[in-house]
Design a protein around this motif. Structure first.
Motif, short mmCIF file in Angstrom:
data_model
loop_
_atom_site.label_atom_id
_atom_site.label_comp_id
_atom_site.label_asym_id
_atom_site.label_seq_id
_atom_site.Cartn_x
_atom_site.Cartn_y
_atom_site.Cartn_z
N LEU A 112 0.79 -1.22 0.00
CA LEU A 112 0.00 0.00 0.00
C LEU A 112 0.83 1.27 0.00
CD1 LEU A 112 -2.82 -1.16 2.43
CD2 LEU A 112 -3.04 -0.69 -0.02
N ASP A 113 2.05 1.23 0.49
CA ASP A 113 2.89 2.43 0.43
C ASP A 113 3.18 2.76 -1.03
OD1 ASP A 113 2.99 2.85 3.16
OD2 ASP A 113 4.80 1.64 3.43
N GLY A 114 2.87 3.96 -1.42
CA GLY A 114 3.04 4.38 -2.80
C GLY A 114 1.90 3.99 -3.72
N ALA A 115 0.84 3.41 -3.17
CA ALA A 115 -0.26 2.90 -4.00
C ALA A 115 -1.20 4.01 -4.46
CB ALA A 115 -1.06 1.86 -3.23
N ARG A 116 -1.75 3.82 -5.64
CA ARG A 116 -2.83 4.67 -6.17
C ARG A 116 -4.13 3.92 -5.93
NH1 ARG A 116 -0.64 4.11 -11.98
NH2 ARG A 116 -0.41 2.06 -11.01
N VAL A 117 -5.01 4.52 -5.14
CA VAL A 117 -6.22 3.83 -4.68
C VAL A 117 -7.45 4.48 -5.28
CG1 VAL A 117 -7.58 3.15 -2.67
CG2 VAL A 117 -5.06 3.21 -2.52
N LEU A 118 -8.39 3.64 -5.70
CA LEU A 118 -9.70 4.08 -6.18
C LEU A 118 -10.75 3.49 -5.26
CD1 LEU A 118 -11.73 5.18 -8.37
CD2 LEU A 118 -11.53 2.92 -9.46
N GLU A 119 -11.63 4.33 -4.71
CA GLU A 119 -12.75 3.82 -3.92
C GLU A 119 -14.06 4.21 -4.58
OE1 GLU A 119 -14.54 3.35 0.59
OE2 GLU A 119 -12.97 4.85 0.25
N ILE A 120 -14.90 3.22 -4.79
CA ILE A 120 -16.22 3.43 -5.37
C ILE A 120 -17.24 3.43 -4.24
CG2 ILE A 120 -17.96 2.49 -6.94
CD1 ILE A 120 -15.56 1.11 -8.42
N GLY A 121 -17.82 4.60 -3.97
CA GLY A 121 -18.78 4.70 -2.87
C GLY A 121 -18.08 4.76 -1.53
N ALA A 188 -8.52 -1.05 -6.16
CA ALA A 188 -9.89 -0.54 -6.12
C ALA A 188 -10.57 -1.12 -4.88
CB ALA A 188 -10.66 -0.94 -7.37
N ILE A 189 -11.42 -0.31 -4.25
CA ILE A 189 -12.12 -0.71 -3.03
C ILE A 189 -13.61 -0.43 -3.17
CG2 ILE A 189 -12.42 -0.21 -0.56
CD1 ILE A 189 -9.47 0.59 -0.45
N ASN A 190 -14.42 -1.38 -2.76
CA ASN A 190 -15.86 -1.11 -2.59
C ASN A 190 -16.34 -1.81 -1.34
OD1 ASN A 190 -18.91 -2.18 -3.12
ND2 ASN A 190 -18.61 -0.05 -3.70
N ILE A 191 -16.93 -1.04 -0.44
CA ILE A 191 -17.44 -1.58 0.81
C ILE A 191 -18.93 -1.22 0.93
CG2 ILE A 191 -17.27 -1.49 3.34
CD1 ILE A 191 -14.28 -0.84 2.95
N ASP A 192 -19.75 -2.24 0.86
CA ASP A 192 -21.17 -2.10 1.18
C ASP A 192 -21.93 -1.12 0.29
OD1 ASP A 192 -23.37 -2.89 2.57
OD2 ASP A 192 -23.02 -1.63 4.31
N PHE A 216 -8.50 -5.64 -6.43
CA PHE A 216 -9.84 -5.18 -6.08
C PHE A 216 -10.25 -5.82 -4.76
CE2 PHE A 216 -14.59 -6.09 -6.70
CZ PHE A 216 -14.98 -4.88 -6.12
N TYR A 217 -10.61 -4.98 -3.79
CA TYR A 217 -11.10 -5.46 -2.50
C TYR A 217 -12.57 -5.11 -2.37
CZ TYR A 217 -12.11 -5.76 2.48
OH TYR A 217 -12.70 -6.06 3.69
N THR A 218 -13.38 -6.10 -2.01
CA THR A 218 -14.81 -5.86 -1.81
C THR A 218 -15.26 -6.46 -0.49
OG1 THR A 218 -17.02 -6.15 -2.77
CG2 THR A 218 -15.48 -7.96 -3.08
N ASN A 219 -16.20 -5.77 0.15
CA ASN A 219 -16.80 -6.22 1.41
C ASN A 219 -18.29 -5.90 1.30
OD1 ASN A 219 -17.80 -6.32 4.09
ND2 ASN A 219 -15.81 -5.79 4.94
N ASN A 220 -19.09 -6.93 1.04
CA ASN A 220 -20.51 -6.73 0.73
C ASN A 220 -21.33 -7.94 1.20
OD1 ASN A 220 -21.44 -4.30 -1.08
ND2 ASN A 220 -19.37 -4.79 -1.81
N PRO A 221 -22.65 -7.80 1.23
CA PRO A 221 -23.51 -8.93 1.61
C PRO A 221 -23.46 -10.06 0.60
CG PRO A 221 -24.70 -6.84 1.80
CD PRO A 221 -23.43 -6.55 1.05
#
Length: 304
Positions: A112-121, A188-192, A216-221
């Motif tokens: 994660l150090d130096g990372a370019r992060v995209l979060e959707i929502g 990329a991240i999307n949580i709930d 891509f990391y996701t945390n959803n039902p």
């Protein structure tokens, strides 16, 4: 033997008004009645905050030493007066407990150090706040509804340093088609929230992730539920119908049956895989909510 036991005024009142033969009835549902709430547990209908704080307290006791360090690095998390408990001298709320555990899960497999992060929502911005406070993030891009973005922009401007906030880019969804997204993103991240979108929008974001991201990391039902005892369907039938139809997984399951949740988890991994060739690096139950799952996917080698 001494003086005979006496009924104090509190239990005299309870016996006369809440726990007596008339109130007990035929036992059909007494464990969901005032009878049992007086004897064994707090009334679930009026003690939501009490149960929430109990949950947070117990989760705090399970945090690893590394997660405590992550939590302590996040300054300003008490903004907004969250429902918190004090554990080992530290104020802890559910949102940031979840956020540091998300970070732990991601950090095991992504640099994660130096990372370019995209979060959707991004909601109000707790995940961005957590990552920026713990890692040397190069850039953080948030895509969201303009209305929600008004909150996350205001919140993050307050809790982040000027330097950190300067790394955050906000893109309203109505500007996404023309927004410069650069050379892509490491994560990329999307949580709930993907589970609350219509299928066309879900597909759009999956294609965006597949074309521009390395992880891509996701945390959803894992699915939907119809358990009316949870909230008495307080938002009405129309809201219920919309919720049942949203997202990629619309099967109704018993979300408080661990076998049902684990069985549905395989479908979750398939549904949230961004594209052909993407591998699932790790997946697991996303505590504390029974029907949430988390997964980390990695792009095919040719796309890295």
């Amino acid at each position: 033997m001494g003086a005979q036991p006496q009924v104090n005024e509190l239990w005299k009142y309870i016996g006369e008004n809440e726990v007596n033969e008339e109130r007990i009835g035929d036992l059909a549902d007494f464990k969901r009645s005032q009878v049992n709430y007086r004897l064994t547990c707090f009334d679930v209908r009026t003690n939501g905050v009490r149960y929430l704080k109990t949950l947070v307290y117990n989760l705090a006791g399970q945090l690893s030493a590394d997660d405590w360090e992550r939590l302590r690095r996040i300054t300003g998390r008490e903004l907004g007066q969250p429902y918190s408990v004090t554990y080992d001298g530290e104020q802890v709320c559910l949102d940031y407990l979840r956020a540091v555990r998300d970070l732990e899960f991601i950090g095991k497999n992504v640099e994660l150090d130096g990372a370019r992060v995209l979060e959707i929502g991004a909601g109000y911005g707790r995940t961005c706040h957590t990552l920026m406070s713990n890692q040397d993030i190069a850039s953080y891009t948030i895509i969201d509804l303009p209305t929600t973005m008004a909150l996350s922009r205001k919140y993050l401007r307050t809790v982040l340093s000027e330097e950190q906030f300067g790394k955050v880019t906000f893109i309203p969804i109505d500007e996404l088609e023309t927004a410069p997204l650069g050379d892509g993103f490491d994560l990329a991240i999307n949580i709930d929230s993907l589970a609350e979108m219509d299928r066309g929008t879900f597909g759009y974001y999956m294609a965006l992730i597949a074309g521009r991201c390395r992880f891509f990391y996701t945390n959803n039902p894992v699915g939907k539920y119809m358990d009316k005892s949870l909230d008495d369907h307080a938002r009405g039938d129309d809201a219920l119908a919309r919720a049942l139809d949203a997202g990629p997984l619309t099967e109704v399951i018993d979300v408080h049956d661990n076998r049902a949740v684990r069985g549905q988890a395989r479908k979750f991994v398939d549904a949230y895989r961004p594209g052909s060739g993407w591998s699932c690096v790790a997946d697991a139950w996303a505590a504390p909510f029974t029907w949430y799952w988390q997964a980390l996917f990695q792009a095919p080698a040719a796309a890295r």
